[in-house]
Structures are given as C-alpha cells and as structure tokens.
Scaffold this motif. Structure first.
Motif, PDB file in Angstrom:
ATOM      1  N   ARG A   1       0.840  -1.203   0.000  1.00 39.50           N
ATOM      2  CA  ARG A   1       0.000   0.000   0.000  1.00 39.50           C
ATOM      3  C   ARG A   1       0.874   1.252   0.000  1.00 39.50           C
ATOM      4  N   LEU A   2       1.867   1.256   0.849  1.00 36.22           N
ATOM      5  CA  LEU A   2       2.746   2.416   0.967  1.00 36.22           C
ATOM      6  C   LEU A   2       3.515   2.644  -0.326  1.00 36.22           C
ATOM      7  N   ARG A   3       4.020   1.569  -0.879  1.00 32.07           N
ATOM      8  CA  ARG A   3       4.760   1.677  -2.142  1.00 32.07           C
ATOM      9  C   ARG A   3       3.857   2.204  -3.254  1.00 32.07           C
ATOM     10  N   GLY A   4       2.622   1.681  -3.322  1.00 33.23           N
ATOM     11  CA  GLY A   4       1.699   2.150  -4.336  1.00 33.23           C
ATOM     12  C   GLY A   4       1.337   3.612  -4.167  1.00 33.23           C
ATOM     13  N   CYS A   5       1.150   4.046  -2.935  1.00 36.33           N
ATOM     14  CA  CYS A   5       0.820   5.447  -2.672  1.00 36.33           C
ATOM     15  C   CYS A   5       1.958   6.367  -3.110  1.00 36.33           C
ATOM     16  N   LEU A   6       3.183   5.992  -2.786  1.00 34.03           N
ATOM     17  CA  LEU A   6       4.329   6.824  -3.154  1.00 34.03           C
ATOM     18  C   LEU A   6       4.486   6.914  -4.664  1.00 34.03           C
ATOM     19  N   ARG A   7       4.097   5.851  -5.370  1.00 32.44           N
ATOM     20  CA  ARG A   7       4.157   5.897  -6.829  1.00 32.44           C
ATOM     21  C   ARG A   7       3.031   6.750  -7.403  1.00 32.44           C
ATOM     22  N   ALA A   8       1.824   6.535  -6.909  1.00 32.37           N
ATOM     23  CA  ALA A   8       0.671   7.240  -7.470  1.00 32.37           C
ATOM     24  C   ALA A   8       0.748   8.743  -7.262  1.00 32.37           C
ATOM     25  N   TYR A   9       1.332   9.165  -6.152  1.00 34.72           N
ATOM     26  CA  TYR A   9       1.321  10.587  -5.806  1.00 34.72           C
ATOM     27  C   TYR A   9       2.711  11.199  -5.889  1.00 34.72           C
ATOM     28  N   ARG A  10       3.396  10.872  -6.976  1.00 34.83           N
ATOM     29  CA  ARG A  10       4.709  11.476  -7.216  1.00 34.83           C
ATOM     30  C   ARG A  10       4.581  12.962  -7.541  1.00 34.83           C
ATOM     31  N   SER A  11       3.402  13.417  -7.890  1.00 39.40           N
ATOM     32  CA  SER A  11       3.205  14.860  -8.086  1.00 39.40           C
ATOM     33  C   SER A  11       3.149  15.600  -6.762  1.00 39.40           C
ATOM     34  N   VAL A  12       2.958  14.855  -5.671  1.00 38.60           N
ATOM     35  CA  VAL A  12       2.857  15.451  -4.333  1.00 38.60           C
ATOM     36  C   VAL A  12       4.165  15.309  -3.560  1.00 38.60           C
ATOM     37  N   LEU A  13       4.798  14.138  -3.655  1.00 32.93           N
ATOM     38  CA  LEU A  13       6.033  13.860  -2.927  1.00 32.93           C
ATOM     39  C   LEU A  13       7.171  13.634  -3.925  1.00 32.93           C
ATOM     40  N   ASP A  14       8.292  14.260  -3.669  1.00 34.07           N
ATOM     41  CA  ASP A  14       9.443  14.236  -4.581  1.00 34.07           C
ATOM     42  C   ASP A  14       9.963  12.809  -4.764  1.00 34.07           C
ATOM     43  N   ARG A  15       9.987  12.340  -5.995  1.00 32.95           N
ATOM     44  CA  ARG A  15      10.393  10.971  -6.253  1.00 32.95           C
ATOM     45  C   ARG A  15      11.881  10.739  -6.010  1.00 32.95           C
ATOM     46  N   GLU A  16      12.692  11.792  -6.002  1.00 30.74           N
ATOM     47  CA  GLU A  16      14.109  11.587  -5.684  1.00 30.74           C
ATOM     48  C   GLU A  16      14.270  11.043  -4.263  1.00 30.74           C
TER      49      GLU A  16
ATOM     50  N   LEU B   1       7.706  17.570   0.093  1.00 31.79           N
ATOM     51  CA  LEU B   1       6.536  18.031  -0.642  1.00 31.79           C
ATOM     52  C   LEU B   1       6.927  18.811  -1.891  1.00 31.79           C
ATOM     53  N   ARG B   2       6.187  18.568  -2.952  1.00 27.12           N
ATOM     54  CA  ARG B   2       6.344  19.329  -4.183  1.00 27.12           C
ATOM     55  C   ARG B   2       5.304  20.443  -4.225  1.00 27.12           C
ATOM     56  N   ALA B   3       5.435  21.305  -5.212  1.00 29.75           N
ATOM     57  CA  ALA B   3       4.562  22.477  -5.285  1.00 29.75           C
ATOM     58  C   ALA B   3       3.084  22.081  -5.373  1.00 29.75           C
ATOM     59  N   LYS B   4       2.791  20.997  -6.102  1.00 29.68           N
ATOM     60  CA  LYS B   4       1.397  20.603  -6.279  1.00 29.68           C
ATOM     61  C   LYS B   4       0.767  20.075  -4.995  1.00 29.68           C
ATOM     62  N   SER B   5       1.581  19.804  -3.990  1.00 26.80           N
ATOM     63  CA  SER B   5       1.011  19.316  -2.728  1.00 26.80           C
ATOM     64  C   SER B   5       0.078  20.334  -2.092  1.00 26.80           C
ATOM     65  N   ALA B   6       0.266  21.616  -2.420  1.00 29.56           N
ATOM     66  CA  ALA B   6      -0.589  22.669  -1.866  1.00 29.56           C
ATOM     67  C   ALA B   6      -1.889  22.818  -2.647  1.00 29.56           C
ATOM     68  N   GLY B   7      -2.020  22.060  -3.739  1.00 27.02           N
ATOM     69  CA  GLY B   7      -3.196  22.189  -4.582  1.00 27.02           C
ATOM     70  C   GLY B   7      -4.442  21.577  -3.974  1.00 27.02           C
ATOM     71  N   LYS B   8      -5.570  21.848  -4.639  1.00 27.45           N
ATOM     72  CA  LYS B   8      -6.845  21.326  -4.169  1.00 27.45           C
ATOM     73  C   LYS B   8      -6.939  19.824  -4.439  1.00 27.45           C
ATOM     74  N   PRO B   9      -7.445  19.053  -3.466  1.00 27.57           N
ATOM     75  CA  PRO B   9      -7.526  17.601  -3.648  1.00 27.57           C
ATOM     76  C   PRO B   9      -8.326  17.187  -4.871  1.00 27.57           C
ATOM     77  N   ASP B  10      -9.422  17.916  -5.177  1.00 24.67           N
ATOM     78  CA  ASP B  10     -10.271  17.491  -6.289  1.00 24.67           C
ATOM     79  C   ASP B  10      -9.604  17.693  -7.642  1.00 24.67           C
ATOM     80  N   LYS B  11      -8.450  18.314  -7.658  1.00 25.39           N
ATOM     81  CA  LYS B  11      -7.692  18.431  -8.900  1.00 25.39           C
ATOM     82  C   LYS B  11      -6.465  17.509  -8.876  1.00 25.39           C
ATOM     83  N   VAL B  12      -5.651  17.649  -7.854  1.00 26.26           N
ATOM     84  CA  VAL B  12      -4.388  16.904  -7.802  1.00 26.26           C
ATOM     85  C   VAL B  12      -4.636  15.413  -7.625  1.00 26.26           C
ATOM     86  N   LEU B  13      -5.498  15.047  -6.691  1.00 29.03           N
ATOM     87  CA  LEU B  13      -5.727  13.631  -6.421  1.00 29.03           C
ATOM     88  C   LEU B  13      -6.480  12.959  -7.565  1.00 29.03           C
TER      89      LEU B  13
END
Length: 511
Positions: free
Chosen positions: A261-276, A365-377
C-alpha cells in the motif's frame, strides 16, 4: 520464553492514595457485588528507552520491575482503545533487556541502544471488584508514585493515581459504568496514558516526549491527505513488526500488504512527494514485500492445495499424497520463515525504517502538494486508471496461455495500485473514490484468484514430477491440476464483468 497478555485499563487522577474516603460506592455498577481489599504492594520499576525516547514517542514502554506478583521484564505495546499488549520475560540478574524483547522493539528503536531513563516506585493498595459469585471482574489500585529521572539534568516527581484494570470476567461496559460513577463524584481521567509518560513530562519538561504523529488541523490540501495516509501506513508497518517476529496469525500478510500500500501510494502521488526521495524508499519496500512474500505465498498455496486434497473423494487420492504434501509444506515454510526473519534483522530493513521516519518527519513536498484535492488527487487517480486500462485491454485481447496469464497478473498489480491510490483519496473525494477503490478491488480479486490458480498448477506439476520420479502414482496431482485449470478459466470468464464495473466507476472522474 516471553509470554503475552492483554490488559485493558483506565487511569484516574485522585486526591490521595492512603485515604479513600472520596471513593464512591461502586457496588451495583454492572455486575459488581463487592469490593475486597487485597493488601499493599511495593513496586520498583526501571524504564528503558533510547536517548531520544523512541519507545515513549510511539506509545510503547519497556521496564524491569520488582515487587508484586509479576516481577520481571514487561514490554507494553499499544492496542486500540484502552488496551495494551503486555509481553513478559522472566526476571534475571542482568540489567540489560532480554534479547527477545530488544528484537520486538527494533522497529521502534531502529537500532539505537536502550538505556535506563526513569525509575518509578509505587506503593500500591490493591482491591478487587467481585461479582455475586466471588469472581474477579476488575482490579482497582491506588498508587502513591515517586518518579526519579535517570536522564541528565532530570528531576523527580510525586503524585497519586488510580487504575481500574479489567480481569477476565470483566467487560468494557464495566469500565464505562465505573467511569460514569467516578465522574459524577469529580474524579476525572488522568491526562497521561502511562506513568512513564507523566514522569517524563514532570521530571524532564525540556524533552519532547509526546507521540510522533504530526499534529495537524483537518486535512485541506492534496498534500495533507497524502501525508495522512502515509503516516498511517508507516505507523502500521512499525506496529506489525513485533507480530511478524512472533509469527502471529496473518501478521506477515498484513505487513506485506502495508508495504505494498505504501509503495503504491508513493508511486501514485509522485506529483505530491518528490520521487528523488521516495523512489529509493519504494525500492526498499518492494524488496521487503518480496522477502515477506516467500512466507505469505506459501501460506496461500498450502491452504489451496491442502483444501483441494481434502475435498477429493477418497478413491481419487492415490499414493502417499498427504505425506508428500506435508514434507513440501515443512520445507517451504521453514525457508519462508528464514527469509522473513533475515529480512527483519538486515541493515537494509533498519535503513528503510530510518527513511520512513525521515519521510514522515520532513516530507519532501512538491509544489502541487498545496493544490486542491479534487484536482491533484483526481489527476493521479486517472493516471493510475489509464495504466490499468492499457494492461487490462491488452490482457483481455490475448488468447489463453502463458502470455495471457502474465498479462493478467500485470493488470492485477495495476488494479492493486489504483485501489490503494483511491484509498488515500477517499477522505478527500468521498463516495466516488470509495466506489472506484471497490471496483478496482474486484478486478484485483478476480485476477488474483486466476493468478493463484496459475501458481498452484506450477506447484502441482512439480509435485507430480517428484512423485513420478519416486515411483509414486501421479494421478491425484493430475486431478488437482485439472481442477485448477478449470478454476482459472472460470475466473477469466468473470474478469470482463469486473473490469466493466471499474470502467464505469472511473467515468465519474472523467476516465
């Protein structure tokens, strides 16, 4: 050998321990018929923790206690509500915690050394709450406490408190009833969940000893929601470690699923958390799930094959089938257990725990992490859905055979990632995310059942070859192989319908 018990108790702030004239009459509460005095005990406990209090921060405690009826080493791990698991090891002349208990806290200490941090002495006046038949429902203890810090520049503190701990015959309703009476008489719950937490707060206020969990307002941004999901999974992985080491039922499966689950979350939300930062963590989580998989996959196979043999009519079981199955089980189970324990003892695992701690303490956190959930997620969910759609359409368009089996398995993994991404988004997106996760789970389950059948056939073929080589009949293994082939075909016929449900759920997000 350590022994485990479950304790359920509540603590209360009291005006005094030696004078209980303030204590209200508790007879008549639930099944309580009488309160009987059981004497006074002198308890002396030294608590162990790391220098930065990693056990206390995660609501665990480890102590060496003398006095009372349960002298020895006590490790307490948090459970839901008012309960904790207490794991006891015998008293010894050593003042170093037993190796077994040190292993059980490794996911919390992350390899940091344990040292004495607090000495707590209590004069305990013990009373039993009995039912009409004289059975013990609960223990009520009045403690006069003195705490002496063993940390540098630590002080000391004194206080009194009352504990009400359920016995085997008592239930949650009893605790609720007692609390209701106490509150009517001005007796409130203690603010600290344990003596050692209160002792640290009063003797070393310069230390931050509260729980690790980040204290946030209600999640608002996309980053808030993703981090809440990640925090929960990191804590679950840590808390499951002791259960896996003790080989408790379903513990390996739950820990492996948590890692996935954790691995999948980190992959799915690479726009939120820096993949480096997260990609190395994902690789380690994949490794951990793989090592746990040897034991877990064997559990599934063993149950599947054993059930298949058990359900066959007796006339179809030819040769020493049960004996061969048992020998295979013993060998594979031992190998899986070895891999699990070696993984949990490895430097790579400790490094993973450190990385996860860093991820939650200082999220990248990346810049998009501050975005609205209904757009980013939503955008992240649709990306995961697109990956699943490509794999599923390819698999369903292929003829039956090994290549299609592999394609269905690949689609299954994509369905699993979509399901986990939807779980993370559900608090923000509500019913549409719940529905998408549910439909993705259905795809995962049908394709997973098909994959289990494929793997079972490989095992059954090896069994048949080994039986033939040993001069044993291979008939039974062939019958089971045929049944698994039929089961796989049935699951493949179900897959288009499950996939249609996932497609319909994704359309609500524009997929």
């Amino acid at each position: 050998m350590a022994q485990s018990t479950r304790e359920t108790e509540r603590k209360y702030a009291t005006p005094a321990a030696d004078d209980i004239s303030w204590l209200p009459d508790l007879t008549g509460v639930d099944q309580v018929a009488s309160l009987v005095e059981r004497g006074v005990q002198e308890l002396d406990a030294v608590y162990y923790d790391t220098g930065d209090l990693r056990l206390t921060r995660t609501r665990a405690s480890l102590r060496r206690r003398t006095g009372g009826t349960d002298a020895g080493w006590h490790l307490k791990l948090p459970l839901a509500g008012d309960s904790r698991e207490e794991i006891r090891a015998p008293m010894s002349s050593e003042t170093v915690p037993p190796g077994e208990l040190r292993e059980l806290v490794l996911s919390r200490t992350r390899g940091a050394p344990l040292r004495p941090v607090m000495r707590i002495r209590s004069t305990r006046s013990l009373r039993h709450l009995l039912d009409a038949e004289g059975a013990v429902l609960a223990e009520l203890s009045m403690d006069a406490v003195r705490a002496d810090s063993l940390l540098d520049d630590g002080g000391h503190a004194v206080w009194t408190e009352m504990e009400v701990e359920l016995a085997d015959r008592g239930g949650p309703a009893l605790l609720d009833g007692i609390e209701k009476v106490l509150r009517k008489h001005g007796v409130d719950r203690a603010q600290s969940p344990s003596k050692v937490v209160r002792a640290l707060a009063e003797t070393a206020p310069f230390l931050e000893h509260t729980a690790d969990a980040r204290v946030d307002l209600a999640p608002r941004s996309a980053g808030d929601h993703v981090l809440a999901y990640v925090d929960g999974l990191v804590g679950a992985l840590r808390d499951l470690d002791p259960a896996v080491r003790r080989d408790l039922p379903d513990a390996v499966h739950r820990m492996r699923t948590t890692a996935r689950r954790l691995r999948g979350c980190l992959r799915a939300y690479r726009s939120v958390l820096d993949r480096e930062v997260t990609d190395p963590i994902r690789r380690d989580l994949r490794w951990l799930a793989g090592e746990l998989g040897a034991e877990r996959d064997h559990e599934v196979l063993r149950e599947r094959v054993t059930s298949g043999v058990r359900e066959l009519p007796g006339e179809l079981v030819l040769g020493p089938v049960t004996a061969r199955l048992k020998a295979w089980d013993v060998a594979q189970r031992a190998e899986g257990r070895r891999r699990t324990l070696e993984a949990l003892a490895s430097p790579r695992y400790l490094d993973l725990l450190e990385k996860l701690k860093g991820l939650t303490d200082a999220p990248p956190l990346r810049a998009k992490s501050a975005g609205k959930p209904d757009k980013v997620l939503v955008k992240a969910l649709l990306k995961e859905y697109g990956r699943l759609a490509r794999r599923m359409d390819r698999a369903l368009g292929m003829p039956s055979g090994a290549e299609r089996d592999a394609a269905i398995h690949s689609a299954r993994k994509a369905a699993k990632r979509l399901r986990y991404a939807a779980e993370a988004a559900r608090p923000a997106l509500g019913k549409p995310a719940r529905r998408l996760g549910k439909r993705a789970k259905a795809v995962q389950q049908v394709s997973g059942a098909q994959h289990d059948s494929v793997v079972s056939r490989h095992v059954l073929r090896r069994m048949a070859v080994a039986a033939h080589t040993a001069g044993e009949p291979g008939f039974t293994w062939g019958v089971l192989h045929g049944q698994e082939r039929a089961a796989a075909d049935a699951r493949e016929r179900e897959l288009p319908e499950a996939w249609a449900g996932a497609r319909a759920a994704a359309r609500r997000f524009g997929g």
